[in-house]
Design an enzyme around this catalytic site. Structure first.
Site, PDB file in Angstrom:
ATOM      1  N   CYS A   1       0.839  -1.207   0.000  1.00 39.43           N
ATOM      2  CA  CYS A   1       0.000   0.000   0.000  1.00 39.43           C
ATOM      3  C   CYS A   1       0.873   1.256   0.000  1.00 39.43           C
ATOM      4  O   CYS A   1       1.836   1.358   0.777  1.00 39.43           O
ATOM      5  CB  CYS A   1      -0.920  -0.006   1.216  1.00 39.43           C
TER       6      CYS A   1
ATOM      7  N   CYS B   1       0.108   2.889   3.830  1.00 39.77           N
ATOM      8  CA  CYS B   1       0.569   2.293   5.095  1.00 39.77           C
ATOM      9  C   CYS B   1       1.496   1.101   4.902  1.00 39.77           C
ATOM     10  O   CYS B   1       1.896   0.466   5.879  1.00 39.77           O
ATOM     11  CB  CYS B   1      -0.632   1.874   5.942  1.00 39.77           C
TER      12      CYS B   1
ATOM     13  N   CYS C   1      -5.817  -1.788  -0.482  1.00 37.97           N
ATOM     14  CA  CYS C   1      -5.145  -2.139   0.767  1.00 37.97           C
ATOM     15  C   CYS C   1      -6.074  -2.958   1.664  1.00 37.97           C
ATOM     16  O   CYS C   1      -7.244  -2.613   1.843  1.00 37.97           O
ATOM     17  CB  CYS C   1      -4.693  -0.869   1.492  1.00 37.97           C
TER      18      CYS C   1
ATOM     19  N   CYS D   1      -6.157  -0.270   5.126  1.00 31.16           N
ATOM     20  CA  CYS D   1      -6.763   1.068   5.103  1.00 31.16           C
ATOM     21  C   CYS D   1      -7.655   1.310   3.892  1.00 31.16           C
ATOM     22  O   CYS D   1      -8.222   2.399   3.750  1.00 31.16           O
ATOM     23  CB  CYS D   1      -5.675   2.139   5.158  1.00 31.16           C
TER      24      CYS D   1
ATOM     25  N   CYS E   1       8.199 -10.543 -14.979  1.00 33.42           N
ATOM     26  CA  CYS E   1       9.233 -10.989 -15.922  1.00 33.42           C
ATOM     27  C   CYS E   1       9.403 -10.031 -17.101  1.00 33.42           C
ATOM     28  O   CYS E   1      10.515  -9.841 -17.594  1.00 33.42           O
ATOM     29  CB  CYS E   1       8.940 -12.398 -16.412  1.00 33.42           C
TER      30      CYS E   1
ATOM     31  N   HIS F   1       6.483 -15.690 -21.358  1.00 28.34           N
ATOM     32  CA  HIS F   1       7.680 -15.403 -20.565  1.00 28.34           C
ATOM     33  C   HIS F   1       8.628 -14.599 -21.444  1.00 28.34           C
ATOM     34  O   HIS F   1       8.519 -14.604 -22.679  1.00 28.34           O
ATOM     35  CB  HIS F   1       8.351 -16.681 -20.069  1.00 28.34           C
TER      36      HIS F   1
ATOM     37  N   ASP G   1      18.431 -15.563 -17.771  1.00 31.28           N
ATOM     38  CA  ASP G   1      17.112 -15.239 -17.227  1.00 31.28           C
ATOM     39  C   ASP G   1      17.309 -14.408 -15.964  1.00 31.28           C
ATOM     40  O   ASP G   1      17.675 -14.941 -14.915  1.00 31.28           O
ATOM     41  CB  ASP G   1      16.328 -16.510 -16.899  1.00 31.28           C
TER      42      ASP G   1
END
Length: 646
Positions: A219, A222, A251, A254, A277, A304, A321
């Protein structure tokens, strides 16, 4: 037309064959080739009473069964032995494709047998035949998937983006680690090509720590956990850096909504240092180009992305990778992740290439999944785009690229028909939340092991010299009657000097010492004189500067000090811990466990496996505590056998 069923015997196998009498004996032989991989010209058919079947009319005399013998192996057949022939250096296999004729030569000990190769070629031919009936002749769809990446890779050539990337890299540190990794293999004077290769690997490992994987962003308010709540419209500031897709997360604490733009501009990714990725490969490919490596962005149509760089040390393209920090393991996805590959395409500023064959050993099966368009259209589209990319380059550069393309095509064919070492296990996907990896069926196995490694020379004479260098220092302590507290104070000063020195640039290490500072009963000058043999073992020396201060500096090859310093610091920690548990120091104390003299060093090491550049087996004797847990399978242990000599 008369349909007949024949039972064909070959070695210990039996094959049911549906035979059409109108087709003739040659068609029958091709049917048997598809079942046995014995070429038609090498087939000898035997009917009842050992009558050879030569003409179509001879089949009329056959009841329901035949015997098949390999002409080039009749003696072995009669003896009940199977014929196996490997591909040798002198053997050439000619593979005829749709557009090109490729001659594959192999001297690999893992090359497939003739029988296996013939079976594979037959399977490839059949897959291409059936592909004609299942592919959608959709050139536009295929080309449409490629065009955005053709534009994307041009960003990596921007000097501004490259400079922004270089500024974030601790170049001196990575150069040192690259040289140390080579020195651990006994190579203290590597060539420029060897250094470049080693630096690239260090860059990959560094990037794994530099960049952050995002499952769900914390978040913004917070920093609590969030959950996906849909997609949002991009802001102009996000579109500026290619963030046309924006994920929204609410969140759990909150209820504030956090935005996660999927930026495509690597310049922005250098700043945010986060993503999945797509962002990882996008940003790392920029970094590899920023340091001058010929690089490609690799797109796997089954979702990918990764990088390839051309290694002049290996003389070929190398898979990297960044998400997994794994390199030169192209079968990772098919064998480790259990991916069902279809198209794997490489994008660079000077062309686009189909490199799927590098990443599979099941080409006929992969062909069955390549259903967007025909192989001839795939080749034509890639060739046209590559010509566009190269239209402005010089004829000399064009010739060089075309030579490299031809070499790569031959290598891809050779690799495709090589035998996979079944004893090597590759891991499933490590990046991303476990639930996400399971949903994608990419979890695979946690194991990652290699079955063998070469016999290596142990580069560890310096470790013995460092251990032995502490003896004269402690002899002086005993002679002067120092208490353990005073000795610990002196050792703390020495450790601080060495720590400060280890933080300086490896190329020109130097540490000035204030002559007025002192500890316990010894002045700094006296301490330095007592550690003279230790400094020599670390390839260091003391020098008197013009202002009267003393300094410690390099006395030999910088990489030798780079290897030795961590060893000395570990030994100091060990000695100081043991000293706290010792009584008053005497001459009899200058043995184990306090000091480890006359350590065996040098020799050869043979181990069950290793993972370069860090998990080299010589690390078992390198005197450093931090390198002793390289075995990925834990309790199985690193060393299988060690052959050491004084």
């Amino acid at each position: 037309m008369v349909a007949r069923k024949l039972l064909v015997h070959h070695n210990d196998s039996q094959f049911d064959v549906d035979y059409d009498t109108d087709d003739g004996i040659q068609v029958l032989k091709f049917q048997l080739f598809s079942l046995t991989s014995i070429l038609p010209d090498e087939q000898k058919l035997i009917g009842e009473k050992n009558i050879p079947i030569i003409e179509d009319s001879d089949l009329n005399s056959v009841s329901d069964s035949l015997r098949l013998i390999t002409i080039s192996g009749e003696d072995e057949e009669e003896d009940g032995e199977e014929r196996e022939s490997s591909i040798t250096d002198a053997k050439q296999i000619t593979i005829q494709g749709e557009n090109d004729k490729v001659v594959v030569e192999s001297s690999s000990s893992f090359a497939k047998s003739d029988e296996e190769l013939a079976r594979m070629l037959q399977a490839e031919e059949e897959a291409l035949f059936y592909q004609q009936f299942q592919t959608r002749d959709n050139r536009e769809e295929f080309e449409g998937k490629l065009r955005p990446y053709v534009r994307q890779v041009l960003m990596y050539e921007d000097p501004v983006r490259q400079e922004a990337a270089r500024k974030t890299v601790p170049v001196d540190e990575l150069e040192e680690k690259a040289l140390v990794s080579l020195a651990k293999e006994g190579n203290f004077k590597p060539s420029k090509v060897e250094q470049d290769h080693a630096f690239l690997l260090q860059l990959l490992i560094w990037f794994k720590k530099f960049f952050r994987w995002v499952n769900a962003p914390p978040c913004d308010g917070c920093a609590s956990d969030t959950a996906n709540c849909g997609m949002g419209a991009p802001y102009p500031s996000e579109l500026q850096f290619g963030g046309s897709r924006v994920e929204l997360y609410r969140c759990k604490s909150c209820s504030r909504v956090t935005r996660f733009p999927r930026y495509n501009d690597p310049l922005k990714l250098v700043e945010t240092r986060k993503g999945r990725c797509g962002e990882w490969a996008n940003c790392f490919t920029l970094y590899s180009r920023a340091f001058g490596y010929d690089s490609r962005l690799i797109l796997d149509f089954t979702d990918h992305v990764w990088t390839e760089c051309y290694s002049h040390h290996l003389g070929r393209w190398m898979h990297l990778d960044p998400c997994e920090a794994i390199y030169d393991n192209p079968l990772l996805y098919e064998k480790g992740w259990n991916k069902k590959l279809s198209y794997v395409i490489a994008f660079a500023k000077d062309g686009v290439h189909d490199v799927t064959k590098r990443y599979t050993r099941n080409w006929p099966e992969v062909l069955s999944r390549r259903d967007i368009t025909t192989e001839s259209v795939v080749s034509a589209v890639l060739l046209n785009i590559t010509k566009e990319c190269r239209k402005s380059i010089t004829s000399r550069e064009l010739s060089r690229l075309e030579d490299r393309d031809r070499n790569e095509a031959e290598t891809l064919e050779m690799d495709l028909h090589s035998q996979v070492d079944a004893s090597i296990s590759l891991p499933g996907r490590q990046s991303g939340a476990k639930e996400w990896r399971i949903a994608r069926s990419e979890l695979g196995s946690d194991s990652y092991s290699h079955s063998s490694c070469p016999v290596r020379t142990c580069v560890d004479e310096h470790v013995s010299r460092i251990y032995n260098a502490f003896y004269p220092m402690f002899s002086q302590f005993v002679h002067e009657g120092y208490s353990n507290v005073d000795i610990l104070a002196v050792l703390s000063v020495v450790k601080r000097f060495l720590l400060d020195l280890s933080k300086t640039s490896y190329k020109d290490r130097r540490r000035s010492i204030d002559p007025d500072s002192n500890t316990s009963k010894l002045s700094v000058h006296e301490i330095m004189s007592s550690v003279g043999e230790l400094l020599t073992a670390l390839f260091l020396k003391t020098e008197l500067e013009t202002d009267g201060k003393m300094s410690i500096c390099l006395a030999g090859e910088p990489v030798k000090t780079s290897i030795a310093l961590p060893v000395a610091l570990d030994i100091l920690d060990d000695i100081m811990a043991n000293l706290k548990n010792c009584g008053k120091l005497t001459k009899d104390s200058l043995t184990l466990p306090l000091l480890k003299l006359n350590r065996i060093s040098s020799g050869l090491i043979l181990a069950s496996g290793e993972e370069l550049p860090f998990g080299i087996v010589t690390s078992a004797f390198d005197g450093s505590c931090t390198s002793k847990w390289e075995e990925p399978n834990g309790s199985k242990g690193l060393l299988k056998e060690a052959m050491m000599g004084v």
